[in-house]
Scaffold this motif. Structure first.
Motif, short mmCIF file in Angstrom:
data_model
loop_
_atom_site.label_atom_id
_atom_site.label_comp_id
_atom_site.label_asym_id
_atom_site.label_seq_id
_atom_site.Cartn_x
_atom_site.Cartn_y
_atom_site.Cartn_z
N LYS A 1 20.25 41.38 29.38
CA LYS A 1 20.63 40.34 30.34
C LYS A 1 22.12 40.11 30.32
N GLU B 1 21.56 41.46 23.93
CA GLU B 1 20.83 42.60 23.36
C GLU B 1 19.67 43.05 24.23
N ASP B 2 19.07 42.08 24.95
CA ASP B 2 17.93 42.45 25.80
C ASP B 2 18.39 42.96 27.18
#
Ligand SMILES: [Zn+2]
Length: 110
Positions: A95, A92-93
């Motif tokens: 990465k 989600e971030d």
């Protein structure tokens, strides 16, 4: 060599899938992307003859990890306990991580 070569990196634990050391696991010491080869701790040990220099260095034999082709190893999954296929996943971030295709375990420290 883009593609599968980019899935391995230093400090990964891999399992050998072919050759005389099949089944053994070890930590990736170095990755040579240009050659598509890696060296793995304590695997594919080669004996190297060293010449003495007549002073401090004695002639003799040292053992050193030999390079092996990345097609001979697979990334080892802790959960599955063996070499597995990996796929990539975006978190989600944002990465991107590698996950085990079998159990879904994230194989990167994030
Ligand atoms: Zn797994």
């Amino acid at each position: 060599m883009a593609g599968r070569g980019t899935k391995l990196k230093k400090d990964d634990i891999v399992q050998v899938i072919s050759g005389k050391e099949k089944g053994k696991k070890g930590k990736v010491l170095a990755f040579y992307p240009d050659e598509g080869r890696i060296t793995v701790e304590k695997l594919n040990m080669l004996k190297k003859h060293t010449k003495g220099d007549g002073k401090s260095r004695q002639p003799g034999i040292v053992e050193q990890e030999g390079k092996m082709h990345i097609s001979n190893v697979m990334l080892a999954c802790d959960k599955c306990g063996k070499g597995v296929r990996v796929k990539r996943k975006q978190l989600e971030d944002g990465k991107r991580v590698r996950i085990c295709q079998k159990c879904g375990e994230v194989m990167d420290r994030v």
